[in-house]
Design a protein around this motif. Structure first.
Motif, mmCIF file in Angstrom:
data_model
loop_
_atom_site.group_PDB
_atom_site.id
_atom_site.type_symbol
_atom_site.label_atom_id
_atom_site.label_comp_id
_atom_site.label_asym_id
_atom_site.label_seq_id
_atom_site.Cartn_x
_atom_site.Cartn_y
_atom_site.Cartn_z
ATOM 1 N N TYR A 73 13.744 39.779 21.016
ATOM 2 C CA TYR A 73 12.930 39.361 19.873
ATOM 3 C C TYR A 73 13.532 39.765 18.531
ATOM 4 N N HIS A 74 14.829 39.645 18.435
ATOM 5 C CA HIS A 74 15.573 39.891 17.202
ATOM 6 C C HIS A 74 16.752 38.912 17.214
ATOM 7 N N THR A 75 16.522 37.727 16.642
ATOM 8 C CA THR A 75 17.477 36.626 16.763
ATOM 9 C C THR A 75 18.067 36.252 15.412
ATOM 10 N N ALA A 76 19.381 36.166 15.357
ATOM 11 C CA ALA A 76 20.101 35.806 14.129
ATOM 12 C C ALA A 76 20.344 34.305 14.098
ATOM 13 N N VAL A 77 20.250 33.731 12.890
ATOM 14 C CA VAL A 77 20.510 32.303 12.710
ATOM 15 C C VAL A 77 21.478 32.118 11.551
ATOM 16 N N ASP A 78 22.583 31.440 11.826
ATOM 17 C CA ASP A 78 23.563 31.086 10.801
ATOM 18 C C ASP A 78 23.750 29.580 10.797
ATOM 19 N N PHE A 79 24.083 29.059 9.618
ATOM 20 C CA PHE A 79 24.338 27.632 9.472
ATOM 21 C C PHE A 79 25.712 27.414 8.855
ATOM 22 N N SER A 80 26.344 26.338 9.270
ATOM 23 C CA SER A 80 27.578 25.849 8.669
ATOM 24 C C SER A 80 27.305 24.393 8.293
ATOM 25 N N VAL A 81 27.464 24.068 7.010
ATOM 26 C CA VAL A 81 27.150 22.724 6.535
ATOM 27 C C VAL A 81 28.336 22.160 5.763
ATOM 28 N N THR A 82 28.728 20.942 6.131
ATOM 29 C CA THR A 82 29.794 20.234 5.435
ATOM 30 C C THR A 82 29.258 18.887 4.972
ATOM 31 N N THR A 83 29.449 18.608 3.698
ATOM 32 C CA THR A 83 29.061 17.321 3.131
ATOM 33 C C THR A 83 30.303 16.449 3.040
ATOM 34 N N GLU A 84 30.222 15.262 3.626
ATOM 35 C CA GLU A 84 31.354 14.338 3.576
ATOM 36 C C GLU A 84 31.332 13.597 2.242
ATOM 37 N N SER A 85 32.440 13.701 1.501
ATOM 38 C CA SER A 85 32.554 12.993 0.230
ATOM 39 C C SER A 85 34.025 12.694 -0.033
ATOM 40 N N LEU A 86 34.261 11.719 -0.846
ATOM 41 C CA LEU A 86 35.634 11.311 -1.131
ATOM 42 C C LEU A 86 36.425 12.392 -1.857
ATOM 43 N N LEU A 87 35.768 13.103 -2.763
ATOM 44 C CA LEU A 87 36.470 14.079 -3.590
ATOM 45 C C LEU A 87 36.422 15.507 -3.047
ATOM 46 N N GLN A 88 35.843 15.716 -1.871
ATOM 47 C CA GLN A 88 35.689 17.052 -1.296
ATOM 48 C C GLN A 88 34.857 17.967 -2.202
ATOM 49 N N ILE A 89 33.941 17.371 -2.949
ATOM 50 C CA ILE A 89 33.046 18.109 -3.840
ATOM 51 C C ILE A 89 31.632 17.621 -3.575
ATOM 52 N N ASP A 90 30.670 18.543 -3.416
ATOM 53 C CA ASP A 90 29.287 18.107 -3.190
ATOM 54 C C ASP A 90 28.303 18.635 -4.228
ATOM 55 N N PHE A 91 28.810 19.353 -5.238
ATOM 56 C CA PHE A 91 27.992 19.862 -6.337
ATOM 57 C C PHE A 91 26.816 20.706 -5.851
ATOM 58 N N GLY A 92 27.040 21.518 -4.816
ATOM 59 C CA GLY A 92 26.031 22.431 -4.310
ATOM 60 C C GLY A 92 25.084 21.852 -3.271
ATOM 61 N N HIS A 93 25.311 20.622 -2.821
ATOM 62 C CA HIS A 93 24.408 19.982 -1.863
ATOM 63 C C HIS A 93 24.359 20.727 -0.526
ATOM 64 N N SER A 94 25.494 21.174 -0.020
ATOM 65 C CA SER A 94 25.543 21.889 1.267
ATOM 66 C C SER A 94 24.686 23.153 1.204
ATOM 67 N N SER A 95 24.761 23.859 0.110
ATOM 68 C CA SER A 95 23.968 25.070 -0.079
ATOM 69 C C SER A 95 22.474 24.752 -0.091
ATOM 70 N N LYS A 96 22.100 23.652 -0.715
ATOM 71 C CA LYS A 96 20.692 23.246 -0.762
ATOM 72 C C LYS A 96 20.167 22.894 0.635
ATOM 73 N N VAL A 97 21.009 22.273 1.452
ATOM 74 C CA VAL A 97 20.615 21.929 2.825
ATOM 75 C C VAL A 97 20.299 23.207 3.609
ATOM 76 N N ILE A 98 21.143 24.226 3.479
ATOM 77 C CA ILE A 98 20.917 25.492 4.174
ATOM 78 C C ILE A 98 19.619 26.130 3.696
ATOM 79 N N GLN A 99 19.392 26.125 2.417
ATOM 80 C CA GLN A 99 18.172 26.721 1.871
ATOM 81 C C GLN A 99 16.930 26.001 2.382
#
Length: 128
Positions: free
Chosen positions: A86-112
């Protein structure tokens, strides 16, 4: 948070959570629940959203991967590890696919958003 980190986060298309992350919002969350119940909450969340499609679920490895079907293309991997009963850790890895390899913080918002949902469904452990 340093200015350099903020700039890197803003101009990156990939974000991962970890125990000692510079951004407190992106630190590993621990829940007072079993691994199976945490996995069920995450799986149910992805199934309930018409924007997500689950790619794979591995109960043995404690991982769930999903992608978005609408809007910005996002690939999410949730890693669930039971540290002790009853002590479980959760981690996320999020990648946003875009042409310029820039997501302007979108991946971070998804995790939040994912952590906000989990905090409503499960008891967050603040000390670990």
């Amino acid at each position: 948070m340093s200015i350099g980190y903020k700039i890197r986060k803003f101009f990156s298309n990939h974000v991962e959570t970890k125990d000692r992350h510079e951004d407190k919002k992106l630190q590993t969350h621990y829940y007072k629940a079993s691994k199976d119940s945490v996995m069920k909450v995450i799986e149910t969340y992805f199934q309930s959203k018409d924007t997500y499609s689950i790619n794979a679920v591995s109960k043995e490895h404690g991982e769930i991967s999903a992608t978005t079907k609408k809007g910005k293309r996002v690939f999410v991997v949730a890693t669930i590890i039971m540290v002790r009963p009853y002590h479980t850790a959760v981690d996320f890895s999020v990648t946003t696919e875009s042409l310029l390899q820039i997501d302007f913080g979108h991946s971070s918002k998804v995790i939040q958003e994912l952590y906000e949902h989990m905090n409503k469904e499960l008891q967050l452990i603040t000390e670990h």
